[in-house]
Write an enzyme that holds these catalytic residues in place. Structure first.
Site, PDB file in Angstrom:
ATOM      1  CG  HIS A  23       0.336   6.655   8.185  1.00  0.00           C
ATOM      2  ND1 HIS A  23       0.865   6.302   9.400  1.00  0.00           N
ATOM      3  CD2 HIS A  23       1.084   6.014   7.248  1.00  0.00           C
ATOM      4  CE1 HIS A  23       1.890   5.475   9.222  1.00  0.00           C
ATOM      5  NE2 HIS A  23       2.051   5.292   7.924  1.00  0.00           N
ATOM      6  CE  LYS A  48       8.550  -1.097   7.557  1.00  0.00           C
ATOM      7  NZ  LYS A  48       7.536  -0.136   7.123  1.00  0.00           N
ATOM      8  NE  ARG A 102       8.287   8.455   4.467  1.00  0.00           N
ATOM      9  CZ  ARG A 102       8.261   7.449   5.328  1.00  0.00           C
ATOM     10  NH1 ARG A 102       7.780   7.608   6.525  1.00  0.00           N
ATOM     11  NH2 ARG A 102       8.730   6.270   4.990  1.00  0.00           N
ATOM     12  CB  SER A 140       5.659   4.362  11.903  1.00  0.00           C
ATOM     13  OG  SER A 140       4.431   4.793  11.393  1.00  0.00           O
TER      14      SER A 140
HETATM   15  O1  PNS Z   1       3.753   0.611   5.821  1.00  0.00           O
HETATM   16  P1  PNS Z   1       4.602  -0.390   5.091  1.00  0.00           P
HETATM   17  O2  PNS Z   1       5.306  -1.276   6.090  1.00  0.00           O
HETATM   18  O3  PNS Z   1       5.541   0.240   4.116  1.00  0.00           O
HETATM   19  O4  PNS Z   1       3.593  -1.336   4.267  1.00  0.00           O
HETATM   20  C1  PNS Z   1       4.020  -2.503   3.612  1.00  0.00           C
HETATM   21  C2  PNS Z   1       2.813  -3.410   3.291  1.00  0.00           C
HETATM   22  C3  PNS Z   1       2.065  -3.734   4.552  1.00  0.00           C
HETATM   23  C4  PNS Z   1       1.893  -2.695   2.331  1.00  0.00           C
HETATM   24  C5  PNS Z   1       3.371  -4.724   2.642  1.00  0.00           C
HETATM   25  O5  PNS Z   1       4.257  -5.314   3.537  1.00  0.00           O
HETATM   26  C6  PNS Z   1       2.262  -5.708   2.296  1.00  0.00           C
HETATM   27  O6  PNS Z   1       1.560  -5.541   1.307  1.00  0.00           O
HETATM   28  N1  PNS Z   1       2.078  -6.760   3.145  1.00  0.00           N
HETATM   29  C7  PNS Z   1       1.061  -7.779   2.936  1.00  0.00           C
HETATM   30  C8  PNS Z   1       1.688  -9.055   2.385  1.00  0.00           C
HETATM   31  C9  PNS Z   1       1.953  -8.912   0.892  1.00  0.00           C
HETATM   32  O7  PNS Z   1       1.065  -8.782   0.086  1.00  0.00           O
HETATM   33  N2  PNS Z   1       3.258  -8.933   0.542  1.00  0.00           N
HETATM   34  C10 PNS Z   1       3.710  -8.796  -0.828  1.00  0.00           C
HETATM   35  C11 PNS Z   1       4.134  -7.362  -1.105  1.00  0.00           C
HETATM   36  S1  PNS Z   1       4.825  -7.216  -2.691  1.00  0.00           S
END
Ligand code: PNS
Length: 172
Positions: A23, A48, A102, A140
């Site tokens: 990150h 998650k 990645r 992670s």
């Molecule tokens: O590090 P990650 O888990 O790949 O990140 C995913 C993240 C946090 C960017 C995604 O889950 C997110 O945007 N969450 C906020 C809620 C939201 O907007 N969901 C719609 C995504 S299309």
């Protein structure tokens, strides 16, 4: 005609459970592209269940980015957010979302997320940054597993994060 430079605010969203050296590589490189970067730590993480609370995750990001803000020049900050990413981005007048990729296997999920976010808010653009070859193996979820099983994660995360992981898995 002289091109006018517009002050570009980027958001680097994620779970950051916890923040890794992978990150940090994306954050450093995103700062070459945007004027200001908000590392947005999601409370609502798709599919998650984070090990650390959203406040703990944001605190770890803050500890890690301290070194990037030299001489009071605040170019990068960390903020937790609840709800939809696109709403958080609009509130902060953000023009671009930054995501690190990645491997090819990341791309399908990233492409879907890009499409959903664009449907929700067409004015926000997404930029994908490829992970550097030195950090592309870091994830992670593996960091957590290694730490849980007592392995060495010092090459993968900062000393602060390593300490928090040790404390966390000692308790559980
Ligand atoms: O590090 P990650 O888990 O790949 O990140 C995913 C993240 C946090 C960017 C995604 O889950 C997110 O945007 N969450 C906020 C809620 C939201 O907007 N969901 C719609 C995504 S299309």
């Amino acid at each position: 005609m002289k091109a006018q430079h517009r002050y570009l605010v980027g958001i680097y969203p994620g779970s950051f459970d916890p923040i890794t050296k992978g990150h940090m590589d994306i954050i450093r490189r995103a700062l070459r592209v945007v004027d200001k970067l908000i590392v947005a730590v999601a409370a609502d993480t798709t599919n998650k269940k984070p090990v650390f609370s959203v406040e703990e995750r944001a605190e770890m990001v803050r500890e890690n980015i301290k070194e990037l803000n030299s001489h009071g020049n605040l170019r990068v900050e960390a903020q937790p957010f609840h709800g939809l990413l696109v709403n958080f981005a609009k509130e902060h007048q953000c023009a671009v979302l930054i995501r690190g990729v990645r491997a090819v296997s990341d791309f399908e999920y990233e492409f879907q997320m890009f499409s959903m976010n664009t449907k929700l808010e067409p004015s926000i653009e997404t930029i994908f940054l490829p992970a550097s070859d030195t950090t592309q193996f870091i994830a992670s979820r593996f960091v957590k597993e290694i730490a849980r099983l007592g392995g060495d994660v010092s090459e993968l995360v900062s000393p602060e994060v390593e300490k928090r992981l040790k404390e966390h898995f000692k308790k559980s």
